[in-house]
Write a protein that holds these residues in place. Structure first.
Motif, PDB file in Angstrom:
ATOM      1  N   TRP A  67       0.822  -1.212   0.000  1.00  0.00           N
ATOM      2  CA  TRP A  67       0.000   0.000   0.000  1.00  0.00           C
ATOM      3  C   TRP A  67       0.853   1.259   0.000  1.00  0.00           C
ATOM      4  O   TRP A  67       0.555   2.228  -0.705  1.00  0.00           O
ATOM      5  CB  TRP A  67      -0.952  -0.033   1.181  1.00  0.00           C
ATOM      6  CG  TRP A  67      -2.018   1.028   1.181  1.00  0.00           C
ATOM      7  CD1 TRP A  67      -2.289   1.910   2.187  1.00  0.00           C
ATOM      8  CD2 TRP A  67      -2.986   1.302   0.157  1.00  0.00           C
ATOM      9  NE1 TRP A  67      -3.340   2.720   1.856  1.00  0.00           N
ATOM     10  CE2 TRP A  67      -3.790   2.372   0.602  1.00  0.00           C
ATOM     11  CE3 TRP A  67      -3.219   0.756  -1.101  1.00  0.00           C
ATOM     12  CZ2 TRP A  67      -4.827   2.896  -0.160  1.00  0.00           C
ATOM     13  CZ3 TRP A  67      -4.259   1.286  -1.860  1.00  0.00           C
ATOM     14  CH2 TRP A  67      -5.042   2.345  -1.392  1.00  0.00           C
ATOM     15  N   VAL A  68       1.915   1.272   0.776  1.00  0.00           N
ATOM     16  CA  VAL A  68       2.809   2.437   0.792  1.00  0.00           C
ATOM     17  C   VAL A  68       3.460   2.615  -0.577  1.00  0.00           C
ATOM     18  O   VAL A  68       3.519   3.725  -1.113  1.00  0.00           O
ATOM     19  CB  VAL A  68       3.882   2.290   1.892  1.00  0.00           C
ATOM     20  CG1 VAL A  68       4.959   3.369   1.748  1.00  0.00           C
ATOM     21  CG2 VAL A  68       3.244   2.383   3.276  1.00  0.00           C
ATOM     22  N   GLY A 119       5.211  -2.635 -13.071  1.00  0.00           N
ATOM     23  CA  GLY A 119       6.181  -3.485 -13.718  1.00  0.00           C
ATOM     24  C   GLY A 119       5.961  -4.962 -13.536  1.00  0.00           C
ATOM     25  O   GLY A 119       6.914  -5.756 -13.609  1.00  0.00           O
ATOM     26  N   ASP A 120       4.711  -5.372 -13.289  1.00  0.00           N
ATOM     27  CA  ASP A 120       4.419  -6.789 -13.075  1.00  0.00           C
ATOM     28  C   ASP A 120       3.001  -7.068 -13.551  1.00  0.00           C
ATOM     29  O   ASP A 120       2.032  -6.654 -12.923  1.00  0.00           O
ATOM     30  CB  ASP A 120       4.562  -7.149 -11.596  1.00  0.00           C
ATOM     31  CG  ASP A 120       4.422  -8.646 -11.322  1.00  0.00           C
ATOM     32  OD1 ASP A 120       4.012  -9.382 -12.242  1.00  0.00           O
ATOM     33  OD2 ASP A 120       4.725  -9.064 -10.192  1.00  0.00           O
ATOM     34  N   GLY A 150       0.284 -11.599  -9.054  1.00  0.00           N
ATOM     35  CA  GLY A 150       0.539 -10.972  -7.756  1.00  0.00           C
ATOM     36  C   GLY A 150      -0.100  -9.622  -7.562  1.00  0.00           C
ATOM     37  O   GLY A 150      -0.953  -9.433  -6.680  1.00  0.00           O
ATOM     38  N   PRO A 151       0.254  -8.615  -8.368  1.00  0.00           N
ATOM     39  CA  PRO A 151      -0.352  -7.283  -8.205  1.00  0.00           C
ATOM     40  C   PRO A 151      -1.864  -7.300  -8.376  1.00  0.00           C
ATOM     41  O   PRO A 151      -2.583  -6.584  -7.676  1.00  0.00           O
ATOM     42  CB  PRO A 151       0.330  -6.454  -9.299  1.00  0.00           C
ATOM     43  CG  PRO A 151       1.617  -7.145  -9.558  1.00  0.00           C
ATOM     44  CD  PRO A 151       1.326  -8.606  -9.390  1.00  0.00           C
ATOM     45  N   ARG A 152      -2.352  -8.117  -9.342  1.00  0.00           N
ATOM     46  CA  ARG A 152      -3.800  -8.186  -9.558  1.00  0.00           C
ATOM     47  C   ARG A 152      -4.504  -8.719  -8.316  1.00  0.00           C
ATOM     48  O   ARG A 152      -5.534  -8.177  -7.878  1.00  0.00           O
ATOM     49  CB  ARG A 152      -4.114  -9.083 -10.757  1.00  0.00           C
ATOM     50  CG  ARG A 152      -5.607  -9.144 -11.077  1.00  0.00           C
ATOM     51  CD  ARG A 152      -5.902 -10.016 -12.277  1.00  0.00           C
ATOM     52  NE  ARG A 152      -5.583 -11.419 -12.035  1.00  0.00           N
ATOM     53  CZ  ARG A 152      -4.612 -12.087 -12.635  1.00  0.00           C
ATOM     54  NH1 ARG A 152      -3.832 -11.457 -13.508  1.00  0.00           N
ATOM     55  NH2 ARG A 152      -4.393 -13.352 -12.357  1.00  0.00           N
ATOM     56  N   THR A 153      -3.940  -9.776  -7.712  1.00  0.00           N
ATOM     57  CA  THR A 153      -4.556 -10.366  -6.515  1.00  0.00           C
ATOM     58  C   THR A 153      -4.504  -9.412  -5.341  1.00  0.00           C
ATOM     59  O   THR A 153      -5.512  -9.211  -4.646  1.00  0.00           O
ATOM     60  CB  THR A 153      -3.847 -11.682  -6.150  1.00  0.00           C
ATOM     61  OG1 THR A 153      -3.923 -12.582  -7.261  1.00  0.00           O
ATOM     62  CG2 THR A 153      -4.495 -12.323  -4.933  1.00  0.00           C
ATOM     63  N   ARG A 156     -11.840  -0.044  -7.936  1.00  0.00           N
ATOM     64  CA  ARG A 156     -10.855  -1.030  -8.394  1.00  0.00           C
ATOM     65  C   ARG A 156      -9.778  -0.360  -9.250  1.00  0.00           C
ATOM     66  O   ARG A 156     -10.081   0.537 -10.036  1.00  0.00           O
ATOM     67  CB  ARG A 156     -11.528  -2.127  -9.205  1.00  0.00           C
ATOM     68  CG  ARG A 156     -12.268  -3.154  -8.349  1.00  0.00           C
ATOM     69  CD  ARG A 156     -12.610  -4.382  -9.164  1.00  0.00           C
ATOM     70  NE  ARG A 156     -13.315  -5.387  -8.384  1.00  0.00           N
ATOM     71  CZ  ARG A 156     -12.718  -6.350  -7.677  1.00  0.00           C
ATOM     72  NH1 ARG A 156     -11.393  -6.417  -7.658  1.00  0.00           N
ATOM     73  NH2 ARG A 156     -13.438  -7.235  -7.014  1.00  0.00           N
ATOM     74  N   ILE A 157      -8.555  -0.839  -9.102  1.00  0.00           N
ATOM     75  CA  ILE A 157      -7.463  -0.333  -9.937  1.00  0.00           C
ATOM     76  C   ILE A 157      -7.030  -1.380 -10.959  1.00  0.00           C
ATOM     77  O   ILE A 157      -6.185  -1.104 -11.810  1.00  0.00           O
ATOM     78  CB  ILE A 157      -6.260   0.129  -9.090  1.00  0.00           C
ATOM     79  CG1 ILE A 157      -5.796  -0.969  -8.135  1.00  0.00           C
ATOM     80  CG2 ILE A 157      -6.609   1.395  -8.311  1.00  0.00           C
ATOM     81  CD1 ILE A 157      -4.555  -0.603  -7.326  1.00  0.00           C
TER      82      ILE A 157
END
Length: 576
Positions: A20-21, A47-48, A52-55, A69-70
């Motif tokens: 989050w940070v 960059g991914d 991972g980032p989606r979850t 949602r992002i």
């Protein structure tokens, strides 16, 4: 219908400290370049493009810290992620809960040993966990309420609190049961407020083990089934890990009192076919819509349930206090704009550590109350990030009640206004590390006027209450002698109102007023402390809270140094 009663697969300290940070200081803090403005723009920006980032982004949205949602969910017909659209338009897609999460996470990076951060994280967990739930027959249920209901029953049967290992085993039992076709084993008993007869474990070998809830301690002690033998064991781990699990954090905060109170209210609502009180938040998240934020919904939703509202306000005040103390111990040489903006969003005022926060003997309210009177932003406001500036949308002004409205309210609820004081908590620790002073511009004349207006409204409320209380008790003679001394004579006496008990004994009332919850900190002067010691048991500090919506108060009797935890916020100085 199959449900997913526990979607969390990480520890919340990991989420707020790392992901989050990084997001709020990185891709969510600036308008993306043209190539990052598509549906996968967030993943490209970090960059991914993997899972991972989606979850993590999906879980952050489900926990209520994102206002939209992002990342586009993998659902047929899902629209462009509204949170990422906000970033493209130059706004931070964070709720107030998200700003709390960021400030706590940033403080964890800078000062991880601060004891106030554990307190803040535990309070944060109590609010985040309310977003974990599922629908059954069109109604939302909070998983933590059903889990605590089972915990309460087993604790009552054993005559003691469950130990950490028993809670670890109870977690997969509740999750496996709720996520099965037999979730009525728990759900129906909860709604009807009846004893739970059995739960089930779903084992990794595909078998199911049904057991009597009261027999769980025997399963734990016999070790015939290992803690890792269950399906969804990771979901249970992130729920009930003794030190970091979201439930265990919530259970050791004052949020557990909110959860217990919410169980009683939610059961009554479910029995009468009414919706979950947090339906607006849970529905918006489920439907991939903009999340209004739990802080903008809860207080209004809880208004008709005084005990529940009180616990919510106390929890919010505890989170506010712990977070502010943690912020004071952080010293950032170069603070990113979102660090200051997040504090502004939380406090509705200047960042912690500024001159405008210190208060004085004449100031009757903490700075957050000043913002409440002049109209701070709501939890659904988004901060502009265009050109690195922090601009706020116009927000609704919170008006103080008129004298006539206060009189009418007292007349209608005379017997309900006075409450018992909050249960005394252990003194909070204050870090010895001080933050770097920061310059700010303050209109002290305007601030003093706002505080005076709030203080006078609270004093008038208590004055009228004393008059009506004595009149209702048949002591009209005493009611006529009640005096609002701070108005008629002036400040400086160390109390605001001189009244009487029903036996004719004088009592001296010092009134402190807030628009927030009853646990919100406030200022007292050296003179007030000295007068309270002089007057002894005839001295009362009257704490008025929730003034603008549904005013209530509690009273503390005697010396302020004995009934309050006092912290020095300023000093009288003389040249040596």
């Amino acid at each position: 219908m199959a449900v997913n009663s526990q979607f969390l697969f990480f520890y919340i300290d990991e989420l707020v400290k790392h992901h989050w940070v990084d997001w709020l200081e990185g891709p969510l803090a600036k308008v993306p370049s043209e190539e990052h403005r598509g549906e996968r723009g967030f993943q490209l920006a970090v960059g991914d493009t993997g899972a991972g980032p989606r979850t993590r982004a999906g879980e952050a949205y489900q926990l209520g810290i994102l206002s939209g949602r992002i990342v586009r969910p993998r659902i047929a017909g899902a629209s462009f992620p509204s949170g990422w659209q906000a970033v493209i338009e130059g706004r931070v897609p964070s709720t107030k809960l998200g700003y709390y999460s960021y400030v706590i996470g940033r403080a964890l990076r800078e000062n991880p040993s601060d004891p106030n951060l554990d307190r803040a994280l535990d309070c944060l967990a109590s609010i985040l966990i309310l977003h974990i739930g599922f629908q059954s027959d069109g109604r939302w249920f909070n998983t933590v309420l059903l889990f605590q209901y089972a915990n309460n029953q087993l604790s009552s049967y054993l005559g003691r609190q469950l130990n950490d290992e028993e809670v670890r085993y109870l977690a997969p039992a509740v999750i496996n049961t709720l996520d099965s076709e037999e979730n009525d084993l728990l759900l129906d008993r909860y709604v009807a407020d009846l004893p739970i007869e059995s739960l089930r474990f779903d084992l990794n070998d595909g078998k199911s083990l049904h057991f009597d809830l009261n027999g769980l301690p025997d399963i734990v002690s016999d070790k015939k089934v290992g803690i890792n033998d269950f399906q969804k064991t990771k979901a249970a781990l992130f729920w009930a890990n003794p030190s970091r699990g979201i439930y265990m954090r919530a259970a050791r905060s004052r949020g557990i009192r909110l959860i217990q109170e919410l169980i009683k209210v939610d059961q009554r609502l479910a029995q009468s076919g009414e919706s979950n009180l947090l339906n607006e938040v849970l529905d918006s998240i489920q439907n991939n819509e903009n999340n209004p934020g739990i802080f903008s919904v809860a207080e209004d939703a809880f208004t008709d349930f005084p005990g529940l509202l009180r616990e919510w306000q106390d929890l919010e005040a505890e989170l506010f206090d712990a977070t502010n103390k943690a912020v004071e111990a952080v010293d950032l040489d170069t603070a990113p704009p979102i660090w200051l903006a997040s504090q502004h969003e939380i406090r509705g005022s200047v960042p912690a550590g500024s001159d405008d926060e210190s208060g004085s003997d004449e100031v009757d309210e903490v700075e957050a109350e000043t913002a409440a009177i002049e109209g701070s932003t709501t939890a659904t406001d988004e901060v502009s990030i265009a050109s690195g500036t922090q601009e706020k949308k116009p927000s609704k002004k919170i008006e103080l009640p008129t004298k006539e409205a206060l009189r009418e309210f007292i007349e209608s609820e005379l017997d309900e206004i006075s409450e018992a004081p909050p249960v005394t908590a252990a003194p909070t620790e204050v870090s010895g590390k001080k933050g770097k002073p920061r310059a700010t511009q303050t209109d002290f004349a305007a601030k003093e006027a706002r505080n005076r207006k709030l203080g006078e409204a609270g004093e008038y409320f208590v004055f009228q209450y004393e008059v009506m209380k004595l009149t209702a008790a048949g002591r009209v003679d005493l009611a006529k002698r009640v005096k609002w001394v701070s108005k008629d004579i002036g400040d400086g006496l160390g109390y605001d109102i001189r009244s009487f008990d029903q036996d004719g004994n004088e009592v001296f009332l010092e009134v402190k007023t807030t628009n927030s919850g009853r646990a919100t900190p406030f200022f007292v002067s050296n003179n007030e402390v000295a007068v309270s010691e002089e007057k002894g048991d005839s001295y009362r500090l009257v704490r008025v809270f929730n003034l603008s919506k549904k005013p209530r108060f509690f009273s503390l009797t005697g010396s302020l140094s004995e009934v309050l935890q006092l912290e020095a916020t300023s000093y009288r100085a003389r040249v040596l």
